[in-house]
Motif scaffolding. Structure first.
Motif: not given
Length: 162
Positions: A57-86
């Motif tokens: 599972y993972f999350r996509l942050d549509l407002n990543f630029s609000v908390a991260h000045s290194f990107c713009t509103a045209d960008d998206i942030g990947l968060r919490t990318f996980v593959i089950d340990q199995k």
């Protein structure tokens, strides 16, 4: 079998709740229970499936630029990318990361780049992202909750990497 990405649905909750990580990975990605509890409309949740089985599972942050000045509103942030340990070590993480850019291009066509941060103490994740085409930036990112991070970007989700 090919992997697929889809929005998290109520039908996926039980399988997601069963996903586990190695103890050393939890500081970077949290637990499945935390993922399920993180219901935010600007950070939608997605699952990675092999057939009908949820393996990540993972999350996509549509407002990543609000908390991260290194990107713009045209960008998206990947968060919490996980593959089950199995399922780790079988290439599923790389397959999912390679499928991410086309998925974002179709479902979020207004977004131009995908950004993520990866902790310096998580070199296997960094390698996975780089193999999928993400480029590490030269400056470290100091805003991570688990210490020093590397900032990675896709440069463009709509065009192949140069």
């Amino acid at each position: 079998m090919t992997l697929s990405i889809s929005p998290l649905s109520q039908d996926d909750f039980e399988q997601v709740a069963a996903i586990t990580l190695h103890d050393s990975q939890i500081p970077f990605a949290g637990t499945a229970q935390e993922f399920l509890a993180a219901d935010n409309p600007t950070i939608p949740r997605f699952v990675v499936k092999q057939g009908d089985q949820v393996i990540g599972y993972f999350r996509l942050d549509l407002n990543f630029s609000v908390a991260h000045s290194f990107c713009t509103a045209d960008d998206i942030g990947l968060r919490t990318f996980v593959i089950d340990q199995k399922h780790q070590g079988k290439g599923f993480g790389g397959q999912a990361m390679k499928a991410l850019a086309p998925f974002v291009a179709v479902h979020f066509p207004e977004k131009e780049n995908i950004y993520l941060t990866v902790n310096y103490r998580n070199p296997s994740a960094k390698t996975c992202y780089e193999k999928a085409g993400f480029k590490s930036q030269s400056e470290p990112y100091l805003g991570g909750p688990s210490g020093l991070n590397t900032l990675c970007s896709s440069k463009s989700i709509l065009k192949p990497f140069c």
